[in-house]
Design an enzyme around this catalytic site. Structure first.
Site, PDB file in Angstrom:
ATOM      1  N   LYS A  41       0.662  -1.374  -0.026  1.00  0.00           N
ATOM      2  CA  LYS A  41      -0.001  -0.080  -0.139  1.00  0.00           C
ATOM      3  C   LYS A  41       0.824   1.330  -0.125  1.00  0.00           C
ATOM      4  O   LYS A  41       0.602   2.201  -0.718  1.00  0.00           O
ATOM      5  CB  LYS A  41      -0.967  -0.136   1.137  1.00  0.00           C
ATOM      6  CG  LYS A  41      -2.217  -0.946   1.183  1.00  0.00           C
ATOM      7  CD  LYS A  41      -2.853  -0.768   2.276  1.00  0.00           C
ATOM      8  CE  LYS A  41      -4.151  -1.703   2.202  1.00  0.00           C
ATOM      9  NZ  LYS A  41      -5.200  -1.704   3.281  1.00  0.00           N
TER      10      LYS A  41
ATOM     11  N   ASP B 167     -10.320   2.669   2.181  1.00  0.00           N
ATOM     12  CA  ASP B 167     -10.608   2.076   3.426  1.00  0.00           C
ATOM     13  C   ASP B 167     -11.195   2.770   4.455  1.00  0.00           C
ATOM     14  O   ASP B 167     -12.401   2.565   5.134  1.00  0.00           O
ATOM     15  CB  ASP B 167      -9.269   1.549   4.101  1.00  0.00           C
ATOM     16  CG  ASP B 167      -8.512   0.450   3.507  1.00  0.00           C
ATOM     17  OD1 ASP B 167      -9.208  -0.476   3.005  1.00  0.00           O
ATOM     18  OD2 ASP B 167      -7.344   0.420   3.761  1.00  0.00           O
TER      19      ASP B 167
END
Ligand code: ATR
Length: 286
Positions: free
Chosen positions: A75, A111
């Site tokens: 990420k 997220d």
């Protein structure tokens, strides 16, 4: 007959290392089928060493990708290597969703949006609160803090075993965020309307510490970003103590929505059938 461009741009991926446990192919596969879209979504296991080459190769149209998801441990690298990271991913220093625009790799992080969309769905009115407690200060915690701050929660108490990590987040996310050591947990919970566990405590059925939720507001919501098991020990305790609980599975499902829409042009809906598909898969691997 399909034109060649269409065959090139309808493939999406999730990449991680390892990635075989990812449930994202089930989620996007369900929506592709539901819309009747001729596309694919595949898991690609790529080592950290090979990841920079993978990012470069995305820009090559002949590789055939319209974008994809990025998971642990890529990420941070995905954010750094993207041509156009957006403001959300820049503040987090991490991206989980990539797509192509004018031959350039764009990046965001969904997220936090998944986290609040799950609460919006399962605990309507949750945002009429002024104080939240976030347990944990890792990567997942950042996305949660950013999202609830952006929804206007005035005071966010981050409580962490390693207080320096909590302090780093307080510095990063501004005046609404306050750092505390574990010993201050009960005090920070006083009157709070939301409790979020972002640690791995209680994951996969492990023991979790006993928490007394009674200092919180009577209508407070307790949620966990861990979704295996669905009802974590912390959620079980909160429920037994009479609090509203929201499990973490919805965050996983809702974070997938913006990516699908970017890649395939249709906005999918998180429905009960999809939730049950993932729960069945969890049962299969229990
Ligand atoms: P993620 O990116 O998934 O959030 P992480 O960065 O490893 O994962 O963060 C894990 C979080 O769980 C951290 O807040 C960690 O606390 P530390 O910062 O002190 O390491 C917390 N955590 C993990 N195991 C814990 C335990 N046994 N007790 C308390 N906190 C724990």
């Amino acid at each position: 007959m399909r034109d060649s461009r269409e065959t090139f741009v309808n493939h999406a991926f999730v990449t991680g290392y390892p990635v075989k446990h990812s449930r994202s192919p089930l989620i996007h596969g369900y929506w592709l089928k539901q819309f009747g879209i001729e596309g694919s979504y595949r898991a690609l296991e790529i080592t950290p060493e090979a990841f920079p080459d993978f990012m470069r190769q995305l820009e090559d149209e002949t590789a055939g990708f319209c974008g994809g998801n990025v998971t642990i441990p890529h990420k941070e690298a995905a954010f750094r290597l993207a041509d156009r990271p957006d403001d959300l991913s820049a503040e987090l220093g991490a991206a989980n969703t990539l797509w192509l625009e004018d031959g350039e790799v764009c990046a965001t992080n969904t997220d936090g949006r998944g986290f609040v969309a799950n609460l919006d769905e399962r605990a309507k009115g949750w945002d009429r609160i002024s104080t939240a407690v976030v347990l944990g200060a890792g990567g997942a915690s950042r996305a949660v803090i950013q999202a609830i701050r952006d929804r206007g929660v005035k005071a966010i108490h981050v409580v962490n075993r390693t207080p320096e990590r909590a302090r780093e987040l307080a510095d990063r996310f501004g005046g609404a965020v306050h750092a505390h050591p574990m010993a201050a947990l009960a005090e920070t919970m006083s009157g709070a309307g939301l409790f979020v566990n972002t640690t791995s405590l209680g994951m996969d059925g492990e023991q979790a510490p006993a928490i007394d939720f009674s200092p919180m507001a009577g209508d407070a919501v307790v949620t966990d970003i861990v979704y295996v098991p669905l009802k974590t020990p912390l959620l079980r305790q909160a429920e037994e103590q009479g609090f509203r609980i929201v499990d973490g599975l919805g965050m996983l499902l809702h974070q997938a929505v913006p990516g699908f829409e970017k890649w395939f042009g249709r906005r999918p809906v998180v429905d009960e059938t999809l939730r049950q598909i993932i729960i069945s898969d969890m049962d299969k691997h229990a």
